[in-house]
Design a protein around this motif. Structure first.
Motif, short mmCIF file in Angstrom:
data_model
loop_
_atom_site.label_atom_id
_atom_site.label_comp_id
_atom_site.label_asym_id
_atom_site.label_seq_id
_atom_site.Cartn_x
_atom_site.Cartn_y
_atom_site.Cartn_z
N ASP A 130 0.81 -1.21 0.00
CA ASP A 130 0.00 0.00 0.00
C ASP A 130 0.85 1.27 0.00
O ASP A 130 0.42 2.32 0.43
N LYS A 134 -0.30 4.16 -4.22
CA LYS A 134 0.30 2.84 -4.00
C LYS A 134 0.46 2.13 -5.33
O LYS A 134 -0.12 2.56 -6.34
N LYS A 182 -4.61 4.18 -8.01
CA LYS A 182 -4.38 3.57 -6.70
C LYS A 182 -3.96 4.62 -5.68
O LYS A 182 -2.79 4.80 -5.41
N ASN A 214 -3.69 6.19 -1.97
CA ASN A 214 -3.61 5.72 -0.59
C ASN A 214 -3.28 6.90 0.32
O ASN A 214 -2.13 7.16 0.64
N ASN A 271 -1.17 6.57 3.85
CA ASN A 271 0.23 6.17 3.98
C ASN A 271 0.97 7.15 4.90
O ASN A 271 1.57 8.11 4.47
#
Lengths: 431, 431
Positions: free
Chosen positions: A180, A215, A275, A277, A280
């Motif tokens: 991730d 990610k 993607k 994320n 993080n």
């Protein structure tokens, strides 16, 4: 005349000019090649040389600097730069010739100290190969090293990689790694000993990308020929499309995700990343809360065959008879192959070999319903791979056949798993 | 429900909509596919169909129009349009499915009468194949037909060709034909039964190009997605780079020669053509003063191998052991191959097989002096092919090995013969 050796700094006098530089290996015994201070090589015919002065005898360069010791900043992400070799990590080796990969990631940080304003940098050389020698076995090593770094607290990964096969590796890691955090591959088209090198700006941009709330696997390279900005590409949607230009890498059938300015450190998103994320967060000392799992099963008995007029269909039988489990065809146009090889394709599918179709036009999508040729191929069991690049289809097939039986692999080969297939190719990705 | 057949004009009622169109063949028994008036196909799940009305039973279309009889104009050039098949000469065959090549060149003239304002047009169908089925044997037939037409007084030739392999054929004809008139290949990406067809504008532009004071082999296709202009490309410097867009063909490592406006009939040269022929005068009745010679010797035992990580080097041995005389490698980057296959390459060159290197980056030039890998390959006897496209190198090798011994072929493979290699690639040909 030959009181000088490769690696010596010399001054060569011809009728009209004096050249000063370091002797390089030459393929032609009648020519002395020297690398001049401006980074360019010049070859001088021995017949034209009046005299040679050795200014300094060459010696093996030594790199025995102490390891870097840098204070960690709590407000910066922890980025691991893993070096695998290639131009981005290369220097000219005056003793053995031409450009060889040599610098460790540690050396890179020393060369570009401003990286430390962007992130807490850790460097490690995990391989030292020219990327043309990349193999699936090396992909497994890289995946394992990435896993280690994430488990050790990395918030983002940068992989320094030779450009020749960087898109194959990016695509392999896209399938093999479920993490991730961002994993960003970066290369350089001109080695760092040349004034025109793109190594620093690419690396700075890659580190910027690795700190982003995204990610998955990406590639960062120059966005145009000049030293202005870099592009962030999706790992399974990018390809090297020029042998020497700095903007050699292009997103195919999609536009790049973002434009990165390595001078201002700004990143401008050109589209929503697939993607995201946002969660993080920065890992604290020796802590790790990042998801990471890898799958290094790859079936190496997979072949890529490019179609051309007059192709010998028996090449397919060769692979089948040698135990191959899958074949990716790089067909013509919308996904075609000459009818003369239909019987060979049937031989493959009858024996349970997975045969998938991509297109050598690079841009665009396979559509095997338009012409009779494509329809016949589908009847033979050939699976059209939508707008997936042939190189990506090859790597994906290695991954699928390494993990599933052929039926399941056949089902998944033309389904989007990690961004390798887009439902509708963007119109503005080709002009 | 199935009181209707392929080719019938029907009206399908679903819960919410009524679709009207002609039944097309369907790959899936659960789906009925119809071609609607707007040219698009739609598939309707049988389960969703409430009722079907047959509006008109289908029948085989008949084309029994009398041959064209047109007055020759003495101030216009005599252009022969040779049809080989493909979308530019295709119609949808409602009886056997999908798009099939069918129209003769005569039919094309009937469809685009304005061609007759540009030139005295002669039409002839010399082949009727889908271009994915093109072979070197067909290239010989096309070359012979071109020779006949020139001997019969043609001042220019247009070849209607499927787009899948049009660049291979253009390159083959570039080597095989020595003529002092233009030979222009033209295709279409959308068949002429679709409103969005590019067939007419491409054909008009190709005929304009064929009347120009140039010689040698060219390709004419749409210059952008819209119906605005066409580009004139050099035959050995062009490649299909999109599977479906109308501007699928691009000049590589060079810019197109000219921009053609099919509406105003204007041609604008973007650079000086390499092969000017101001002296191409109009042939009078049954006279022929044009130089034409063809060379149809082709060695078909030539293979193209694309490099990728994990490639099985024994594929090279397979070709060598099967009597192949030449291998074109589509290497990575500047012209590299993994060191794991060096022994296989040595096996080939030791046996006298000609091995040439091109790059899969498509754009850019091979330079095997920069990295140690390239230098090693040269030591094994591999010849770098400069900025020649892999597809062109393949065809050129067939031509060279068909006419010369391996030594001579090795000497010529990386020398420019017909415009396939440029000394310096134009910077503005890649962006």
């Amino acid at each position: 005349m030959d009181n000088c050796n490769i690696g010596d700094l010399i001054s060569i006098k011809t009728e009209n000019t004096t050249y000063t530089g370091t002797i390089m290996p030459s393929l032609d015994d009648n020519v002395i090649v020297i690398k001049m201070k401006n980074g360019y090589n010049v070859g001088i015919l021995r017949d034209n040389i009046k005299s040679i002065d050795v200014l300094k005898k060459g010696k093996k360069p030594t790199y025995e600097l102490p390891p870097l010791k840098i204070e960690k900043k709590n407000d910066l992400k922890n980025i691991a730069i893993l070096s695998t070799g290639g131009t981005v990590a290369s220097r000219v080796d005056y003793n053995t010739g031409a450009v060889h990969p040599a610098f460790t990631a540690d050396d890179l940080i020393r060369a570009i100290p401003e990286l430390l304003d962007i992130a807490n940098i850790k460097g490690k050389a995990v391989l030292n190969i020219l990327s043309e020698n990349m193999t699936p076995a090396y992909w497994k090593i890289i995946a394992e090293e990435i896993k280690k770094e994430i488990e050790n607290g990395a918030d983002g990964i940068v992989i320094a990689h030779g450009t020749d096969t960087m898109h194959y590796t990016a695509s392999a890691l896209s399938f093999m790694i479920d993490a991730d955090i961002p994993i960003v591959l970066v290369g350089a088209q001109r080695s760092s000993d040349r004034p025109s090198s793109d190594a620093s700006l690419n690396l700075i941009s890659a580190v910027i990308a690795s700190t982003q709330p995204i990610k998955g696997v990406y590639v960062v390279m120059h966005g145009e020929s000049g030293d202005t900005f870099c592009y962030l590409h999706e790992g399974a949607k990018v390809r090297k499309l020029h042998s020497s230009r700095r903007n050699a890498f292009k997103s195919v059938n999609n536009i790049p995700i973002a434009k990165i300015n390595p001078f201002t450190k700004d990143i401008e998103y050109l589209r929503k990343p697939n993607k995201v994320n946002e969660g993080n967060k920065i890992n604290k000392e020796s802590e790790s809360n990042k998801k990471i799992s890898i799958n290094t099963n790859l079936e190496e008995k997979v072949a890529l065959i490019k179609i051309y007029p007059g192709i010998d269909g028996n090449i397919i039988n060769y692979y089948v008879d040698n135990g191959y489990k899958g074949i990716v065809i790089e067909g013509t146009g919308l996904g075609h192959a000459p009818e003369t090889i239909f019987e060979n394709i049937k031989y493959a599918t009858d024996k349970g070999v997975l045969v998938a179709m991509t297109t050598q036009t690079i841009n665009g999508r396979v559509n095997m319903n338009v012409y009779s040729n494509g329809r016949e191929l589908q009847k033979l069991g050939v699976i059209g791979c939508e707008d997936m690049l042939p190189e990506v289809a090859l790597v994906k097939m290695m991954y699928l056949l390494g993990n599933y039986d052929t039926e399941k692999a056949k089902e998944l080969i033309n389904k989007n798993l990690v961004g390798e297939i887009t439902e509708i190719s963007r119109f503005d990705a080709y002009y």
